[in-house]
Structure formats: structure tokens, C-alpha cells
Design an enzyme around this catalytic site. Sequence first.
Site, mmCIF file in Angstrom:
data_model
loop_
_atom_site.group_PDB
_atom_site.id
_atom_site.type_symbol
_atom_site.label_atom_id
_atom_site.label_comp_id
_atom_site.label_asym_id
_atom_site.label_seq_id
_atom_site.Cartn_x
_atom_site.Cartn_y
_atom_site.Cartn_z
ATOM 1 C CE1 TYR A 24 -33.489 37.902 15.663
ATOM 2 C CE2 TYR A 24 -31.807 37.379 14.035
ATOM 3 C CZ TYR A 24 -32.533 38.318 14.759
ATOM 4 O OH TYR A 24 -32.292 39.637 14.568
ATOM 5 C CE1 TYR A 80 -32.834 42.590 11.471
ATOM 6 C CE2 TYR A 80 -31.078 42.841 9.865
ATOM 7 C CZ TYR A 80 -31.500 42.523 11.146
ATOM 8 O OH TYR A 80 -30.572 42.145 12.088
ATOM 9 C CG ASP A 112 -29.492 49.334 5.787
ATOM 10 O OD1 ASP A 112 -28.438 48.851 5.318
ATOM 11 O OD2 ASP A 112 -30.030 48.925 6.833
ATOM 12 C CE LYS A 118 -26.275 41.037 6.517
ATOM 13 N NZ LYS A 118 -27.464 41.818 6.811
HETATM 14 C C1 LIG Z 1 -27.717 42.568 8.017
HETATM 15 C C2 LIG Z 1 -28.259 43.933 7.883
HETATM 16 C C3 LIG Z 1 -27.999 44.914 8.860
HETATM 17 C C4 LIG Z 1 -27.239 44.611 10.132
HETATM 18 O O1 LIG Z 1 -25.910 44.249 9.895
HETATM 19 P P1 LIG Z 1 -25.101 43.405 11.004
HETATM 20 O O2 LIG Z 1 -23.711 43.353 10.450
HETATM 21 O O3 LIG Z 1 -25.769 42.080 11.094
HETATM 22 O O4 LIG Z 1 -25.188 44.173 12.278
HETATM 23 C C5 LIG Z 1 -28.522 46.167 8.646
HETATM 24 N N1 LIG Z 1 -29.227 46.468 7.546
HETATM 25 C C6 LIG Z 1 -29.476 45.559 6.583
HETATM 26 C C7 LIG Z 1 -30.254 45.953 5.362
HETATM 27 C C8 LIG Z 1 -29.014 44.253 6.723
HETATM 28 O O5 LIG Z 1 -29.288 43.344 5.788
#
Ligand SMILES: *Cc1c(COP(=O)(O)O)cnc(C)c1O
Length: 436
Positions: A21, A149, A250, A282
Site C-alpha cells: 500500500y 477485511y 475469519d 498470521k
Molecule cells: C491479514 C488478514 C487476511 C489476509 O491474510 P494474508 O496472509 O495477508 O493474505 C485475511 N483476513 C484477516 C482477518 C486478516 O487480518
Amino acid sequence: MSNNNPNIDVDFDKNHLWHPYTSALNPLPCFGVASASGVRIKLDDGRELIDGMSSWWSAIHGYNVPALNDAATTQLSKMSHVMFGGLTHAPAIELSKKLLALLPKPLSQVFLADSGSVAVEVALKMALQYWQGKLQPAKTKFVSFKRGYHGDTFGAMSVCDPKTGMHSLFENVLAKQLFAEPPKNITEGEFDPASLEPLAQLLATQHEQIAAVIIEPVVQGAGGMRIYHGAVLDQLRALCDHYNTLLIFDEIATGFGRTGKMFALEHGESGAVVPDIITVGKALTGGYMTLAATVCTKEVANGVCESEAGVFMHGPTFMGNPLACAVACASLDLLATQQWQSQVAAIEQQLHRELAKCRDLAAVADVRVIGAIGVVEVREDVNVAEIQAFFVEQGVWIRPFGTRIYVMPPYVIAAEDLTQLTDAIYQAIASGVGIS
Ligand SMILES: *Cc1c(COP(=O)(O)O)cnc(C)c1O
């Protein structure tokens, strides 16, 4: 290393490397990092920064962690990678056992993906193939909260907040999904059922074409650092059951203790609220390398495999990468043996205590804390380059976005280091650095 003898060619970086970004042609300044250890990032010029970001939610044990280094080198001497088609190995199996032991039942089928965005793509595709298998192929839409997100690939992007996800840029390419106003930005006090009314309306009127609801439980991360009431999760589960749609959590940002629970789904009013599909990533490898997982129930897996294809249509080259799985196993072992719960609880209390005074500053709109996440929201977008330079001068690494200045440090941070982070935030806002 001499302070005046940097080894990292930041000029080459500036001229040739994309960073997240930022413009490739006129990028924000980047700081060269020589090494990192514990909660300290060592810059090429010799300066040390206390890490407030855990490298975007991932480095929960800090950097250069002996147990994780050992796991990587031990696995390296056996094999770094073999294809997962037709072959399997102990690191993938052990990791899946450990993951399933942490997750609520009946989540039971593990897909090891190579990044968070891919894990989200996999979850969306699972939901679509599930409804094909169930002979309800009209169920192809996803519902999510605004301000969410879920990643940067096309499927994931389609369920991100339409504004911050810049849907207008890709309007003719991006799948059109359904968005509901998110619940109120509140964790404590009474749950307000009205906050779910917009989502309930969408489900009531359009459930025949809705495959799944996908949301970040309790904390909306990169879309706005918002925190909402855990009772929302129970309500979501009931709504999805009522309208016959799948529920996807997520937990790529929130998983592995960050919110004070192992998974944010445990903040439900009735205890753990169980989705049909969950994504994690993550912090899965303790921030060592990229790895994510999408875990679903047997019921979902059955539906997927009853679809026309008969199999799930996804298979990345680096699926189940042994090196990443071995480090992930070691990271989960560290979580099991170290006192993450008391560490995160202590960080939470300290953040509450030390960020409270930011509320007195005129530029501050809100302060919110959950687990090892502290957010100070200011009234206008910050000037990232200016505030970043100030933070580095103060010896801390904090990277704000938009109106949010936030910290989510490694769980192992010492109290005095955390104080330095919260002080730097207060000082920056109080002296108006990067704040208009
Ligand atoms: C960071 C994130 C993603 C994407 O993960 P990447 O490893 O960056 O592709 C998806 N969902 C959430 C909630 C995130 O914080």
C-alpha cells in the site's frame, strides 16, 4: 556494526521494490532492518526499536525465538518441502492434530493453505461447492459486515469493506456481494440486538442466494480496528441456522490468543460459538513464515465432495509446507507451555490504564482495548511518514493507518517496554506530530 555504515541498499529498494500500500514511484520511506530479537527490531544504522506491531499480528512470541529456530533447523535437515499431492508427512499431521485440539468440535477437516488470503479463497470456494453438492446452486453470494477485511485476492477482496477495499477500482471484475452495517463498536455493557438488524434483513430477504456469512469475530482488524460485543456471535449462529446459510469466521488476525481467548469465537455469550468454516493464519507460525489453514466440519466437507467435481478444487504448490508446519507446531507448543493467558491479560490491563489519558486529548475520538490490542482513534487521518519518523526517534515501531494509531505487541513484552509504546502514542498526539 558501525552506526554510520549501513549495509542495506535502501536506495535500490526505493527504486525497484513494491511495499504494501505505497506508491512504487514515490514510496513512503522504509527503514532497513538488520535483525530482530525478543521484542526489539534492530535497524541497519544500529538503532533499536521496541516492536508494537508483532509484524502485523504474527510474531506473538517475539523474534529469533530459540524453540522456533530449533524447529526450523531440525526440519530443514530432514526436508524443507515435498508436494502434498499423494504424499504426507509428520509436520502436517502433527500440526492438524494440535489445531483440532484447540478448535471447538465439530470442526474437523483441515486444509493447509499458504497465506491468509488463500485460506479465505478456500473457505469461499468450500461454501460454493457445498451448496452445489446440496443441489442448491443458486446460493452463490456472501454476506459480510462493512469495515471488514479478509485479504487482497479477488474473492477475499469482494467481501472486504467496499470503501476501504476500493471496490470501485475493480468494479467490473469483482463479484458483487452483500454488506450489512457492522455491530456497534463496543465490547462491554448490554448487547443491543438492533445492531444485527441490517444483517438479519439481508438474510430474511435474500437467503435463497446466500451461500455464507463471513465475518471477523469480535475484532474487525485491518478494515478499521473495531471491537464489538461477543453476543453478536451467538446471534449470527442462530440467524445462519434459521436461514440455512453457512457461517465462516475469519480468525486470521484474532486467532491464537490475541483477544484474550485462544480464538475470538470463545467470546460468545454462551461460550464458544462454532462456525461451519474457520480460517486461521498470521500467528500460526509465530510469525516465522507464511502458513494458514481453513478448517471445516465433516458436514461441509461431505457437501463439497458431493458436488459435481467430487473433490475440492484447490491445491497450492506449497500446500502443507513441512518447514512452516514444523515451526507452527513449535509455536503452538510454546503457547501451551507459556503463560499467554496471563501475559495477554496483563497487557490488556496495562493498555487500559496507560491509553486512558489519550481520551483527554482533543484530537482523540476514541480509545479501545481488547486482549493485547490497543487502539487510539484520532479525528483525522494521520500523516504516516511524519508520525512514523517520530516513533522511530522515540525508539518504537508503531505503524498507524488512517485514523487509527494502534499497538498489538508480542505477548512476551515487558511492562516497561509497553509503557514506552503507550507513551510514544500519547506524546505524538499531544504534540500534534502527523496529526492535523
Ligand atoms: C491479514 C488478514 C487476511 C489476509 O491474510 P494474508 O496472509 O495477508 O493474505 C485475511 N483476513 C484477516 C482477518 C486478516 O487480518
